[in-house]
Design a protein around this motif. Structure first.
Motif, short mmCIF file in Angstrom:
data_model
loop_
_atom_site.label_atom_id
_atom_site.label_comp_id
_atom_site.label_asym_id
_atom_site.label_seq_id
_atom_site.Cartn_x
_atom_site.Cartn_y
_atom_site.Cartn_z
N PHE A 1 0.82 -1.21 0.00
CA PHE A 1 0.00 0.00 0.00
C PHE A 1 0.85 1.26 0.00
N ALA A 2 1.88 1.30 0.86
CA ALA A 2 2.74 2.48 0.93
C ALA A 2 3.49 2.69 -0.38
N GLY A 3 3.97 1.60 -0.97
CA GLY A 3 4.67 1.73 -2.24
C GLY A 3 3.78 2.25 -3.34
N LEU A 4 2.55 1.75 -3.37
CA LEU A 4 1.58 2.21 -4.37
C LEU A 4 1.29 3.69 -4.23
N VAL A 5 1.04 4.13 -3.01
CA VAL A 5 0.73 5.53 -2.75
C VAL A 5 1.91 6.43 -3.10
N SER A 6 3.11 6.01 -2.70
CA SER A 6 4.30 6.86 -2.91
C SER A 6 4.67 6.98 -4.38
N ILE A 7 4.30 6.01 -5.20
CA ILE A 7 4.55 6.10 -6.64
C ILE A 7 3.53 6.99 -7.34
N LEU A 8 2.27 6.87 -6.97
CA LEU A 8 1.21 7.58 -7.68
C LEU A 8 1.09 9.05 -7.28
N TRP A 9 1.38 9.36 -6.02
CA TRP A 9 1.08 10.72 -5.54
C TRP A 9 1.89 11.81 -6.23
N PRO A 10 3.20 11.66 -6.46
CA PRO A 10 3.92 12.75 -7.14
C PRO A 10 3.37 13.06 -8.53
N PHE A 11 2.93 12.03 -9.25
CA PHE A 11 2.35 12.27 -10.58
C PHE A 11 1.02 13.01 -10.47
N LYS B 1 -3.93 27.59 -2.26
CA LYS B 1 -3.11 27.28 -1.09
C LYS B 1 -3.84 26.36 -0.12
N ILE B 2 -5.12 26.63 0.08
CA ILE B 2 -5.92 25.77 0.96
C ILE B 2 -6.06 24.38 0.36
N PHE B 3 -6.29 24.33 -0.95
CA PHE B 3 -6.42 23.05 -1.62
C PHE B 3 -5.15 22.22 -1.46
N PHE B 4 -4.00 22.82 -1.78
CA PHE B 4 -2.75 22.07 -1.73
C PHE B 4 -2.34 21.74 -0.30
N MET B 5 -2.77 22.53 0.65
CA MET B 5 -2.50 22.20 2.04
C MET B 5 -3.12 20.84 2.39
N PHE B 6 -4.42 20.69 2.12
CA PHE B 6 -5.09 19.43 2.46
C PHE B 6 -4.69 18.30 1.51
N TYR B 7 -4.35 18.65 0.27
CA TYR B 7 -3.92 17.63 -0.69
C TYR B 7 -2.62 16.97 -0.22
N SER B 8 -1.69 17.79 0.27
CA SER B 8 -0.43 17.25 0.78
C SER B 8 -0.64 16.50 2.09
N MET B 9 -1.46 17.04 2.96
CA MET B 9 -1.70 16.39 4.25
C MET B 9 -2.34 15.01 4.07
N THR B 10 -3.19 14.89 3.07
CA THR B 10 -3.83 13.60 2.80
C THR B 10 -2.80 12.53 2.47
N TYR B 11 -1.73 12.93 1.79
CA TYR B 11 -0.66 11.99 1.48
C TYR B 11 -0.05 11.41 2.75
N GLY B 12 0.30 12.28 3.69
CA GLY B 12 0.89 11.82 4.94
C GLY B 12 -0.04 10.94 5.74
N VAL B 13 -1.32 11.30 5.80
CA VAL B 13 -2.29 10.52 6.55
C VAL B 13 -2.47 9.14 5.92
N THR B 14 -2.50 9.08 4.60
CA THR B 14 -2.62 7.78 3.91
C THR B 14 -1.43 6.89 4.21
N LEU B 15 -0.24 7.46 4.27
CA LEU B 15 0.93 6.69 4.66
C LEU B 15 0.80 6.19 6.10
N GLY B 16 0.16 6.98 6.95
CA GLY B 16 -0.09 6.53 8.32
C GLY B 16 -0.97 5.29 8.37
N VAL B 17 -2.00 5.26 7.52
CA VAL B 17 -2.85 4.07 7.41
C VAL B 17 -2.02 2.87 6.97
#
Length: 491
Positions: free
Chosen positions: A80-90, A106-122
């Motif tokens: 799961f982490a590998g899949l997320v880390s490959i797709l997110w930069p694209f 700015k608000i959009f990209f704030m939550f867009y980036s935060m979602t990446y970290g939270v998904t890695l937490g899962v």
């Protein structure tokens, strides 16, 4: 590598994203470079962790009775982490051009980036409590993304998403309590953690609790009847819906079901009980239901959303077989569907961005003016159909193979559902492709003058995803071998 790099990978996009609205960027270009660098840095850490490996469990925060927020990298976490880390930069790169005129960047990209970290937490959570924490956070950080346009449809979609997600999470919480009482630990362990000496005569009660948690996590996995939120969430900007439908939210749902089934309650405890035909039956019904609704739907993003509803239940069908082969098939489709669906969604977003057209009957002849977009869309469409040589065939073949090997009569009906789904998928995906490339004699070419492919920031990810769909289909043996090792507990 040190286990603390896991924390760095999770916190980097969360904290870096949170700083986006307050950092004094001199230009939009500076902000975009910062965001892409942030995403690439987090992905580099994750991929380095997966390549070099770590041992043990990191207990970050302790609570009472040995409960903690903990992280560990096992086979399913690697997937799961590998899949997320490959797709997110694209996806991040694609969003730069798409969001240029959307406002509140700015608000959009704030939550867009935060979602990446939270998904890695899962992904990296080592136990049910830790996963539950990030699973709930995932709901909260994606709400502003769905709400971004602030139109009435977005508000209604967010209400439905919140009601269903939080309600489902409440059912999942019940399972955590019962695992604490009847299990040896909350740590994810292939084969399950239930203690036979403690269970006694409470087997049916635990099966009922599993069923509650299954449907609780099934909300994000969009299993019927909790799937209505997913098509409605399509009102969000396409970079959001692509990640909702292909990577973050829905994949977190099926990931949680795999954890619940194989790593907490245990397949051996569940297999052959009255629970198995129930969950398998709902998965099969959802497969056919999602495809049927997709055939009828004329809005391109909602059609793809119903396709996601159907394809997610492919993964759940594999999980419900409760065999190593079923787990391999589920994980294979989890990967293949991610590349196929994010590609098709981003293509749909590119069409809407370039033409302001939202409905399929408006796409006549667009394939001639947007060859890159519709060429990539065609590859994703053929993959979703399960055409041999593409990624979708690999995952469907392994699911069908697992169904036959399971010697479960209901699983045989599951193969029939896969065949019906393939036929309906051909209808609802290829009808778009045919309309775009072969509009008919009455088509007026002047009506689409000025239509063209978007810039490289949007086209480059599309080409990469299409190439991945082909590559996985042509060179699948290493992937399937890796998934078999995960199912056998060798990671």
């Amino acid at each position: 590598m040190s286990l603390y790099w896991i924390v760095a990978a999770i916190l980097l996009p969360i904290l870096g994203g949170a700083l986006t609205p307050v950092l004094p960027f001199r230009s939009r270009k500076g902000m975009l470079l910062y965001l892409e660098a942030l995403t690439l840095a987090a992905s580099a850490i994750v991929l380095s962790l997966l390549a070099h490996g770590t041992t043990g469990t990191l207990h970050l925060v302790y609570f009472v009775r040995g409960l903690s927020i903990s992280f560990r990298i096992d086979g399913l976490a690697m997937l799961f982490a590998g899949l997320v880390s490959i797709l997110w930069p694209f996806a991040m790169l694609y969003s730069f051009e798409y969001m240029e005129h959307e406002g509140h960047e700015k608000i959009f990209f704030m939550f867009y980036s935060m979602t990446y970290g939270v998904t890695l937490g899962v992904a990296f959570a080592s136990d049910m409590l830790s996963m539950y924490l990030f699973y709930e956070l995932l709901t909260l950080v994606t709400v502003p993304l769905i709400l971004h346009t602030l139109v009435r449809e977005a508000i209604l979609a967010v209400r439905q998403y919140l009601y269903m997600s939080l309600g489902g999470a409440a059912f999942a919480l019940i399972a955590i309590v019962f695992l604490m009482v009847y299990g040896e630990t909350l740590e994810f362990t292939l084969g399950g953690v239930l203690n036979p000496a403690v269970i006694g005569g409470e087997t049916n009660l635990l099966l009922f609790v599993y069923l509650l948690a299954f449907f609780g996590f099934g909300v994000k996995a969009a299993i019927f009847p909790m799937s209505a939120w997913l098509p409605q969430a399509g009102v969000a900007p396409t970079p959001v819906t692509a990640l909702l439908h292909a990577v973050a939210v829905v994949k977190a749902g099926v990931f949680a079901i795999l954890r619940l089934t194989y790593y907490s309650f245990g397949a051996e405890f569940l297999k052959g009980t009255w629970v198995q035909p129930i969950v398998m039956g709902f998965a099969m019904f959802t497969i056919v239901y999602g495809c049927s609704r997709a055939v009828k739907e004329q809005h391109i993003k909602r059609r793809l959303a119903y396709s996601t509803v159907s394809n997610l239940s492919y993964i759940i069908l594999g999980a419900s077989m409760m065999t190593p082969g079923g787990l391999v098939g589920a994980m294979a489709h989890m990967i293949c569907h991610a590349f196929m669906k994010i590609g098709s969604f981003l293509c749909a977003g590119a069409i809407m961005h370039q033409t302001d057209k939202k409905y399929i009957y408006e796409l006549n002849g667009f394939g001639r003016k947007m060859p890159v977009v519709f060429g990539c869309f065609t590859v994703s469409a053929l993959g979703l159909m399960g055409v041999p040589g593409l990624a979708g065939f690999i995952s469907k073949w392994n699911l069908a193979k697992a169904a036959v090997e399971s010697e479960n009569v209901m699983a045989y009906f599951g193969v029939g559902c896969l065949l019906i789904s393939a036929l309906l998928t051909a209808i609802y995906m290829m009808s778009i492709v045919i309309r775009a490339f072969f509009p008919g004699r009455e088509f007026d070419a002047q009506s689409i003058e000025g239509v063209k492919d978007p810039g490289w920031k949007m086209c480059f990810p599309l080409v990469c995803f299409a190439a991945a769909v082909i590559s996985i289909g042509m060179c699948s043996d290493p992937l399937i071998s890796f998934l078999q090792d995960i199912a056998a507990g060798r990671y």
